[in-house]
Design a protein around this motif. Sequence first.
Motif, PDB file in Angstrom:
ATOM      1  N   GLY A   1      -4.163  -1.343   7.902  1.00 14.44           N
ATOM      2  CA  GLY A   1      -3.178  -2.181   7.220  1.00 14.44           C
ATOM      3  C   GLY A   1      -3.464  -3.667   7.400  1.00 14.44           C
TER       4      GLY A   1
ATOM      5  N   SER B   1       0.854  -1.188   0.000  1.00 17.11           N
ATOM      6  CA  SER B   1       0.000   0.000   0.000  1.00 17.11           C
ATOM      7  C   SER B   1       0.884   1.229   0.000  1.00 17.11           C
TER       8      SER B   1
ATOM      9  N   SER C   1       6.353  -0.281   1.462  1.00 20.92           N
ATOM     10  CA  SER C   1       5.424  -1.394   1.714  1.00 20.92           C
ATOM     11  C   SER C   1       5.795  -2.605   0.866  1.00 20.92           C
TER      12      SER C   1
ATOM     13  N   GLY D   1       1.319  -5.663   5.647  1.00 23.85           N
ATOM     14  CA  GLY D   1       0.374  -4.716   6.229  1.00 23.85           C
ATOM     15  C   GLY D   1       0.765  -4.486   7.676  1.00 23.85           C
TER      16      GLY D   1
ATOM     17  N   ASN E   1      -4.657  -5.870   4.391  1.00 24.87           N
ATOM     18  CA  ASN E   1      -3.769  -6.614   3.487  1.00 24.87           C
ATOM     19  C   ASN E   1      -3.513  -8.041   3.986  1.00 24.87           C
TER      20      ASN E   1
END
Lengths: 121, 286
Positions: free
Chosen positions: B245, B58, B130, B190, B248
Amino acid sequence: MSKYYVNKFLFTVDRDPEYLKRYTEDPRNFVATWEQSIGPRLNDAEMSTVHSFTEAEREALINHDYVALFEMGAHFFLNLTIFIGIYDAPYMEKHGPLAFQKEFAAKLQHWAGKEYPSVAT
Amino acid sequence: MAQLVATLASTHHPFYLKATTMPREQQMPQAPEWKRKIEAYRETLTRTKPDILVMIGSDHFHQIFLDNCPQFLIGKAPRYDATFYNEEREFGIPKYVLEGDEAMSGFMHQHLMDQDFDFAFSNELKIDHSIICPIITVRPDADLPVVPIYTNIFAPPLPSPRRFYNLGRAIRKAIDAYPSDKRIAAIGTGHLSLELGGPRQFMETGPDPEFDRQAIEWLRSGDIEAILANVDHESMAKSGNATHGFLNFILMLGVAGPEAADYVDNLDLFHTMEAYFTWYAKEDAA
């Protein structure tokens, strides 16, 4: 109010070492410059007429006032990372690792347990 | 058809590299343990001998901003520059260039569109930490081509947890359908509970250790029903303002299928719970 424009300020300045230096050293003049010639820029050729700061937003940016910015709903990531860029190193030297981050959290303690201002734009 | 050889889901802690490479006398006490755990986790990927990495991350307002903000985006480029100036400054992460795989990106994009996931795409995508953090931890030679996929976990409104899971399922179908003899690994990162720029940041633990414990158990057992019954945008915000997060991880469980993880590890660091999961593909999981 333009949360978007505040975020655009934080975004454009944090990612550019020259802007960040000017915002660190002379925030009042830099915010004025940003409003005049950086913020309205859509791309290298086009200018936008859409957004502007309120007086409160302008003052919060000039004063590096991350508490006020949090309370206006500036995005939490942008509001943190730019001020880490400015304050982490001097705080570290004086008070040790994470001193700035912990002070940042302490100044927001009145929001603990409450719903935070929305960052939606 | 291509073979999915491993699905990895982990937290991405941007300070891992700095914390474990600074002079020993300046390192935090957990640094050696952290490094051991990362190296053990890396082995769960290495042993599967992958050829291509499908990377799910992300963007943290590095390339993507609020003027043009996709929910889901796939990179379609011959290669990807990585690491922005402010990530070098803040985290000490070096710059990388990762090879892309345009054929696989193009196939994945079309296949996901055909499954009603209308992806945005980018032919010039610079990737951020990320995706680089897991390269540093599980493939530090950065020697494999990647297909990068970005999700929006940052700029509300966000897609629902169920949508993230279903996207993971769709990514799995697209990998399984890719006409190639390549060995594919899917790697996503994440967060568990996380607070950034708020009153609960940088505490001794993550902002919600109870959520962290529960989330690890859900992922360990592959219990998607429990996750979807208990996790929504409001509950994640209560656990910490950047806890989204976790979406994810839900996506990666979709890639793996609702199965128990084959490898689970975690590490309680000074302000987050780090967690590492690997699933090996089973015939009936697709």
